[in-house]
Scaffold this motif. Structure first.
Motif, short mmCIF file in Angstrom:
data_model
loop_
_atom_site.label_atom_id
_atom_site.label_comp_id
_atom_site.label_asym_id
_atom_site.label_seq_id
_atom_site.Cartn_x
_atom_site.Cartn_y
_atom_site.Cartn_z
N LEU A 1 -1.29 -3.27 -4.95
CA LEU A 1 -0.45 -2.91 -3.82
C LEU A 1 0.74 -2.06 -4.28
O LEU A 1 1.40 -2.39 -5.27
CB LEU A 1 0.07 -4.17 -3.12
CG LEU A 1 -1.00 -5.11 -2.54
CD1 LEU A 1 -0.35 -6.38 -2.00
CD2 LEU A 1 -1.80 -4.42 -1.45
N LEU A 2 0.99 -0.98 -3.53
CA LEU A 2 2.12 -0.10 -3.82
C LEU A 2 3.06 -0.08 -2.62
O LEU A 2 2.59 0.01 -1.48
CB LEU A 2 1.63 1.33 -4.11
CG LEU A 2 0.73 1.50 -5.33
CD1 LEU A 2 0.28 2.96 -5.44
CD2 LEU A 2 1.44 1.06 -6.60
N PRO A 3 4.38 -0.19 -2.84
CA PRO A 3 5.31 -0.14 -1.71
C PRO A 3 5.21 1.20 -0.99
O PRO A 3 5.12 2.26 -1.62
CB PRO A 3 6.68 -0.31 -2.38
CG PRO A 3 6.40 -0.87 -3.74
CD PRO A 3 5.06 -0.37 -4.13
N ALA A 4 5.20 1.15 0.34
CA ALA A 4 5.12 2.37 1.14
C ALA A 4 6.44 2.67 1.85
O ALA A 4 6.66 3.79 2.29
CB ALA A 4 3.99 2.27 2.17
N ASP A 5 7.32 1.66 1.98
CA ASP A 5 8.58 1.87 2.69
C ASP A 5 9.73 2.21 1.74
O ASP A 5 10.59 3.01 2.05
CB ASP A 5 8.93 0.63 3.52
CG ASP A 5 8.84 -0.66 2.72
OD1 ASP A 5 8.53 -0.59 1.51
OD2 ASP A 5 9.09 -1.74 3.30
N ASN A 6 9.73 1.58 0.57
CA ASN A 6 10.77 1.84 -0.42
C ASN A 6 10.13 1.76 -1.79
O ASN A 6 9.97 0.68 -2.36
CB ASN A 6 11.91 0.83 -0.28
CG ASN A 6 13.09 1.17 -1.19
OD1 ASN A 6 13.00 2.05 -2.05
ND2 ASN A 6 14.19 0.46 -0.99
#
Length: 604
Positions: free
Chosen positions: A493-498
């Motif tokens: 999982l990679l952060p998409a918002d920050n």
């Protein structure tokens, strides 16, 4: 250890409508029988009554429980020269049975619908097997296992001789197009020093033990486990089977080759046996969602208090159970019979009143696997030695694992219903992998998930949610593009918002759809029955650790209907968490008080 036990009748979360649920809670002599639920409950009860009658009957060897409309087991007296229209109907019927069994079906040839074994003559047997292969080829399925037995029937003439007739039991497997193999999860339970990790090591590496626990070293995850010889965590490993039923393990193939050749993968969940790690064992059963339980009993010590405790967990969670007695080489035949009798009595007290069926041969293993999910069916029992290989060199244990049925919760129509629901993925383990980032391991409970999907991750301890992108999906350590309900996977999982702030993954979090988010809660209401407690009542302020799927949190009783909860009475109870969580409403609950002021509770 003193114990506190509850039954939950319904649960209400966040002001929603109460959900009803059949619940079975077990403790010592108060163990109760698993209750079937859903549209097949009447059929299961009828099957249960007949199984009990057959066990006591003298002709039990020549009779099976009657055929059920649902499930993946089909009876056929014979399949001789079917017409074109009849063959099309048979193929459609096989497709239905394979769908019910998530890619696996068991055909009993020479058996009437009521379970009578009438058998087939040699010509009928050969013709029926040709027809069955034609049906399987039409669906691109494989005949994985085929066992047969003889039944004797009196001839029509006056000679008094018996006619030789044959009955076949055939395991058919078709891997669904949407997944590379069929998957089963098996929890291995039992007390400490009974040989759980050793047996798993023998199965995964096809290497006998030296008598000092050499093979169990392959299963341990932590240095202190190697030093003590005791499992303290949820140790995961796997074996696989190809389209011909040949076992695949680490002895001759790598993981990638194993999965590439496999049509079925069995995940082994080696759980802790020491009493001080009971919380970890409960978490493994609650969070990892095993399809069946292998209860290990040592022939040298017999059933112990931990054996009884672990069996109670399996029965309360309505998990199919089979028993393996280890160290058979270390005891006499008389001692082995005594242990088997003790196991049979223990199973009867737990509400498994179908009795015990000894599995020695391949044919017995296929039959035992076919009725493993039947309520009231006999519990399969095998005796093995991880040192001499006795009981393991024969194909019975391998065949039982190969024919291990999938969970009824994921069969046919139920799986289609789950696919239509919004995404819900429960996080069971988290890792920080170099050059990859944060990785979440768990089981997809509802909906579907594909690579590059955007998901909501949370809730955090503050009740907040983050947006993430699924950068990678691995199933059985092999990359895949999509996931379906009931499958265990690991997600990158990679952060998409920050992108500069890590997601802060932890156990108990969930992944859900952005378009249909669920509300997190800190308070919930349940109707409970107190079965046993070291005191007489429970009042406001009582605290316990709740195991709800992958959620494990301390909860506090805030309010009790009528002020107190007394033994043997139902009451509506309001409880609260310290940390916000996502709850589902199909739970079962149990609590055991380990020390004064502390309690332990599991819920599913």
């Amino acid at each position: 250890m003193t114990s506190t036990h509850f039954i939950v009748r319904w649960l209400e979360v966040g002001g929603g409508q109460p959900r009803m649920g059949a619940v079975c809670i077990a403790r010592e002599t108060r163990w109760q029988q698993r209750q079937p639920s859903g549209r097949s409950s009447s059929a299961l009860l009828a099957r249960q009554r007949l199984v009990s009658e057959l066990i006591e009957s003298s002709d039990a060897e020549n009779r099976l429980p009657p055929e059920m409309e649902l499930g993946n087991i089909e009876y056929k007296a014979k399949l001789v020269s079917p017409s074109v229209s009849r063959l099309e109907h048979l193929i459609t019927q096989m497709k239905w049975r394979l769908s019910e069994g998530m890619g696996e079906a068991i055909y009993e040839l020479g058996v009437e619908d009521d379970g009578r074994m009438v058998g087939m003559c040699d010509e009928e047997y050969d013709e029926s097997m040709r027809t069955l292969r034609t049906m399987a080829d039409a669906l691109q399925a494989d005949i994985v296992e085929c066992t047969e037995r003889e039944v004797r029937e009196a001839s029509d003439d006056e000679s008094g001789e018996t006619e030789r007739r044959r009955v076949a039991e055939v395991l058919i497997r078709r891997v669904p197009e949407s997944q590379p193999f069929v998957e089963s999860r098996l929890a291995v339970l039992g007390g400490a020093d009974v040989g759980k990790s050793t047996l798993c090591g023998v199965l995964t590496h096809q290497q006998l033990d030296d008598g000092n626990g050499k093979t169990r070293m392959n299963q341990f995850r932590h240095p202190h486990e190697v030093l003590t010889g005791k499992t303290s965590s949820v140790c995961q490993d796997m074996i696989a089977f190809d389209s011909k039923g040949k076992i695949l393990n680490y002895s001759a193939t790598s993981v990638s080759e194993m999965v590439e050749q496999a049509t079925k993968v069995v995940h082994l969940l080696d759980l802790a046996g020491d009493a001080k790690y009971l919380k970890t064992t409960i978490y493994g059963l609650s969070a990892y969602g095993p399809h069946a339980v292998c209860l290990i009993v040592s022939a040298t010590s017999g059933p112990t208090t931990i054996t009884r405790e672990h069996l109670g967990l399996a029965v309360a969670l309505s998990l199919p159970v089979f028993v393996v007695i280890t160290k058979r080489d270390a005891v006499s035949k008389e001692r082995l019979r005594s242990v088997m009798d003790a196991v049979a009595r223990l199973l009867g007290r737990a509400g498994l009143r179908g009795g015990v069926v000894r599995v020695r041969r391949k044919r017995e293993a296929v039959r035992a696997a076919s009725v493993l999910l039947s309520s009231g069916g006999a519990v399969p029992l095998l005796c093995v030695s991880s040192v001499t290989g006795e009981g393991m060199k024969i194909t019975a244990l391998r065949c039982l694992l190969n024919a291990l049925p999938p969970s009824t919760a994921m069969m046919g129509h139920r799986k289609d219903e789950l696919l239509r629901l919004p995404l819900l993925f429960t996080v069971e383990e988290t890792y920080q992998v170099p050059h990859v980032g944060e990785v979440a391991c768990g089981v997809l409970a509802e909906g579907s998930l594909r690579m590059r999907d955007r998901v909501m991750v949370g809730p955090s301890k503050e009740g907040k949610w983050r947006i993430a992108t699924v950068a990678g999906v691995r199933r059985a350590k092999v990359p895949v593009l999509s996931v379906e309900p009931g499958q265990a996977v690991s997600l990158s999982l990679l952060p998409a918002d920050n992108v500069d702030e890590p997601l802060g993954l932890r156990r108990g979090m969930v992944l859900q759809c952005e378009l249909a988010p669920r509300s997190a809660c800190t308070r919930f209401v349940a109707q409970l029955m107190l079965l046993s407690h070291e005191g007489t009542t429970i009042t406001s302020g009582f605290e316990a650790i709740f195991f709800i799927g992958s959620v494990r949190q301390l909860a506090r009783v805030e309010k009790v209907e009528g002020t107190t909860l007394r033994t043997g009475e139902w009451a509506t109870v309001e409880l609260s968490f310290n940390i916000t969580s996502i709850l589902r409403c199909d739970f079962r609950i149990r609590a055991s008080l380990a020390r004064p002021g502390e309690s332990e509770m599991w819920w599913r």
